[in-house]
Design an enzyme around this catalytic site. Structure first.
Site, PDB file in Angstrom:
ATOM      1  N   GLU A 228      59.147  40.861  32.805  1.00 38.90           N
ATOM      2  CA  GLU A 228      58.901  39.677  31.966  1.00 38.90           C
ATOM      3  C   GLU A 228      60.216  39.161  31.384  1.00 38.90           C
ATOM      4  OE1 GLU A 228      54.347  40.874  30.635  1.00 38.90           O
ATOM      5  OE2 GLU A 228      56.000  41.374  29.320  1.00 38.90           O
TER       6      GLU A 228
ATOM      7  N   ASP B 256      53.959  33.417  28.406  1.00 36.19           N
ATOM      8  CA  ASP B 256      53.566  34.831  28.362  1.00 36.19           C
ATOM      9  C   ASP B 256      52.940  35.166  26.998  1.00 36.19           C
ATOM     10  OD1 ASP B 256      53.220  37.474  29.069  1.00 36.19           O
ATOM     11  OD2 ASP B 256      55.351  37.901  29.360  1.00 36.19           O
ATOM     12  N   GLY B 257      52.198  36.234  26.951  1.00 31.81           N
ATOM     13  CA  GLY B 257      51.609  36.730  25.712  1.00 31.81           C
ATOM     14  C   GLY B 257      52.578  37.645  24.987  1.00 31.81           C
TER      15      GLY B 257
ATOM     16  N   SER C 137      46.014  39.919  29.433  1.00 37.24           N
ATOM     17  CA  SER C 137      44.688  39.292  29.451  1.00 37.24           C
ATOM     18  C   SER C 137      44.764  37.826  29.027  1.00 37.24           C
ATOM     19  CB  SER C 137      43.733  40.063  28.540  1.00 37.24           C
ATOM     20  OG  SER C 137      44.238  40.124  27.225  1.00 37.24           O
ATOM     21  N   THR C 138      45.688  37.482  28.116  1.00 40.96           N
ATOM     22  CA  THR C 138      45.817  36.074  27.711  1.00 40.96           C
ATOM     23  C   THR C 138      46.412  35.269  28.871  1.00 40.96           C
ATOM     24  OG1 THR C 138      46.320  36.969  25.516  1.00 40.96           O
ATOM     25  CG2 THR C 138      46.550  34.598  25.793  1.00 40.96           C
TER      26      THR C 138
ATOM     27  N   LYS D 167      48.073  38.746  16.400  1.00 41.68           N
ATOM     28  CA  LYS D 167      49.390  39.226  16.859  1.00 41.68           C
ATOM     29  C   LYS D 167      50.530  38.818  15.927  1.00 41.68           C
ATOM     30  CE  LYS D 167      47.555  40.524  20.918  1.00 41.68           C
ATOM     31  NZ  LYS D 167      47.929  39.971  22.206  1.00 41.68           N
TER      32      LYS D 167
ATOM     33  N   LYS E 152      56.609  43.376  23.170  1.00 42.49           N
ATOM     34  CA  LYS E 152      55.821  43.183  24.377  1.00 42.49           C
ATOM     35  C   LYS E 152      55.784  44.492  25.165  1.00 42.49           C
ATOM     36  CE  LYS E 152      56.402  39.661  26.853  1.00 42.49           C
ATOM     37  NZ  LYS E 152      54.946  39.744  27.014  1.00 42.49           N
ATOM     38  N   GLY E 153      54.928  44.522  26.187  1.00 44.20           N
ATOM     39  CA  GLY E 153      54.891  45.692  27.042  1.00 44.20           C
ATOM     40  C   GLY E 153      53.623  46.509  26.936  1.00 44.20           C
TER      41      GLY E 153
ATOM     42  N   THR F 234      52.301  38.315  31.932  1.00 40.85           N
ATOM     43  CA  THR F 234      51.278  39.293  32.319  1.00 40.85           C
ATOM     44  C   THR F 234      50.384  39.607  31.119  1.00 40.85           C
ATOM     45  OG1 THR F 234      52.823  40.319  33.858  1.00 40.85           O
ATOM     46  CG2 THR F 234      50.937  41.658  33.208  1.00 40.85           C
TER      47      THR F 234
HETATM   48  C1  5RP Z   1      52.448  42.876  29.089  1.00 42.63           C
HETATM   49  C2  5RP Z   1      52.643  42.146  27.810  1.00 42.63           C
HETATM   50  C3  5RP Z   1      51.521  41.303  27.319  1.00 42.63           C
HETATM   51  O1  5RP Z   1      51.985  39.998  27.182  1.00 42.63           O
HETATM   52  C4  5RP Z   1      51.045  41.835  26.007  1.00 42.63           C
HETATM   53  O2  5RP Z   1      50.683  43.196  26.148  1.00 42.63           O
HETATM   54  C5  5RP Z   1      49.851  41.025  25.473  1.00 42.63           C
HETATM   55  O3  5RP Z   1      48.760  41.237  26.298  1.00 42.63           O
HETATM   56  P1  5RP Z   1      47.334  40.599  26.038  1.00 42.63           P
HETATM   57  O4  5RP Z   1      47.451  39.147  26.303  1.00 42.63           O
HETATM   58  O5  5RP Z   1      46.431  41.314  27.012  1.00 42.63           O
HETATM   59  O6  5RP Z   1      46.938  40.883  24.607  1.00 42.63           O
HETATM   60  O7  5RP Z   1      53.671  42.214  27.191  1.00 42.63           O
HETATM   61  O8  5RP Z   1      53.534  43.683  29.390  1.00 42.63           O
END
Ligand code: 5RP
Length: 225
Positions: free
Chosen positions: A108, A86-87, A35-36, A126, A99-100, A33
């Site tokens: 996740e 996942d990101g 934006s990435t 990151k 994360k979160g 989940t």
């Molecule tokens: C969601 C997450 C996302 O992977 C994390 O917040 C990174 O998000 P983004 O890709 O928008 O920077 O852990 O629960």
């Protein structure tokens, strides 16, 4: 100079390419989940006939995949998947993560636990030496919000309720600043053990297997040692 969104788009494209190398026509893909990941979904969607279906870690990702014609299965229908993509909000050199930021970390972690390999897709902002500058998200049962917050204060944290936010599980999020995360796996166990915690945003007991890191010079691969 690429901006953060372009860096995310590049790593999403690299992840889609990598995923297609790992997936067979009968494979199920685990999808995180954020934006990435949204950009990853966009990049993999035109190739949806190259794998059977996906399992999603959030209502947000489910909607996006279904809108793009990707079949989404319930995790209970699936016994395994080759990769989970996942990101992360922070990742360290040992591939431990926080994360979160999107509040989806509990699901996740569950979906990731079913996958053979965890592929973390991030831009270079990151990557950190030590986890903890990003406040650690902890999902709690609403009635335990205050009791969990006191326990988190007792281990040095400064928890703040994420106002107006309810997770897909009906939980609330405490974002915990100030923790000195010298041993991520120990902190993950410690926080998981607090009664009322649904899920802690530390991914250290089981971190990433591969990080695809988007930099100005291209996408680097960092494998777990
Ligand atoms: C969601 C997450 C996302 O992977 C994390 O917040 C990174 O998000 P983004 O890709 O928008 O920077 O852990 O629960």
């Amino acid at each position: 100079m690429l901006d953060q969104n372009e860096l995310k788009r590049n790593v999403a494209a690299a992840a889609a390419e990598y995923a297609l190398e790992c997936l067979q026509p009968d494979s199920v893909l685990g999808v995180g989940t954020g934006s990435t990941v949204d950009l990853f979904i966009d990049a993999i969607a035109p190739h949806r006939d190259r794998f059977r279906a996906a399992v999603s870690s959030s209502e947000r990702s489910t909607r996006r995949m279904q809108d793009l014609g990707i079949k989404v299965l319930d995790l209970n229908e699936v016994t395994g998947m080759p990769i989970y993509v996942d990101g992360a909000d922070e990742v360290d050199g040992d591939l431990n993560m926080i994360k979160g930021g999107g509040g989806a970390h509990t699901r996740e972690k569950v979906v990731a636990s079913v996958a053979d390999r965890y592929i973390c897709i991030v831009d270079e902002s990151k990557l950190v030496k030590r986890l903890g500058a990003f406040p650690l998200p902890v999902e709690v049962i609403p009635m335990a919000r205050s009791s969990v917050a006191r326990k988190l204060e007792a281990i040095g944290g400064r928890p703040a309720l994420r106002e107006g936010f309810i997770t897909d599980n009906g939980g609330e999020i405490l974002d915990v600043a100030g923790l000195d995360i010298d041993d991520p796996a120990r902190y993950e166990s410690l926080i998981n053990d607090i009664p009322g915690v649904i899920g802690c945003g530390l991914f250290a007991l089981s971190g990433a297997d591969l990080v695809l890191l988007s930099t100005q010079a291209g996408v680097r691969r960092i494998e777990r040692k």
